[in-house]
Design a protein around this motif. Sequence first.
Motif: not given
Length: 118
Positions: A72-74, A79-84, A66-67
Amino acid sequence: MSRQNNAKSAGVTLLTAAVAAVTAGLCCVGPLLYLLFGISAAGFAGLSQLEFLRVPMIVLSLGLMLRVFWRLYFSKRLWCTGRLTLGQTRFLFWLILPFMLLILFYPTAVAWFYEVFE
């Protein structure tokens, strides 16, 4: 928080959720192996003592999933992984979620399956 730390935090959360899901099912691995492969489950008889961990690990795993969903949505944090990309990460989340739920609830799912298809 830097992008690298943000990605590591997300990865640790997902990994912890997966470990908790596997731990929640440890108590029932013996009967499952016997059912699937027909092997003797006598060596796994001691794993039934881990039954007390099942509910706390289910709660932990669902809470972590849930976290991740909330992140991801709220979440306002990037959210940046550099790859995805965010879209790819969301796709992977939805791809992995059914498997995680199956691992968490397979004792219940197997009982339901046999009851329905008996």
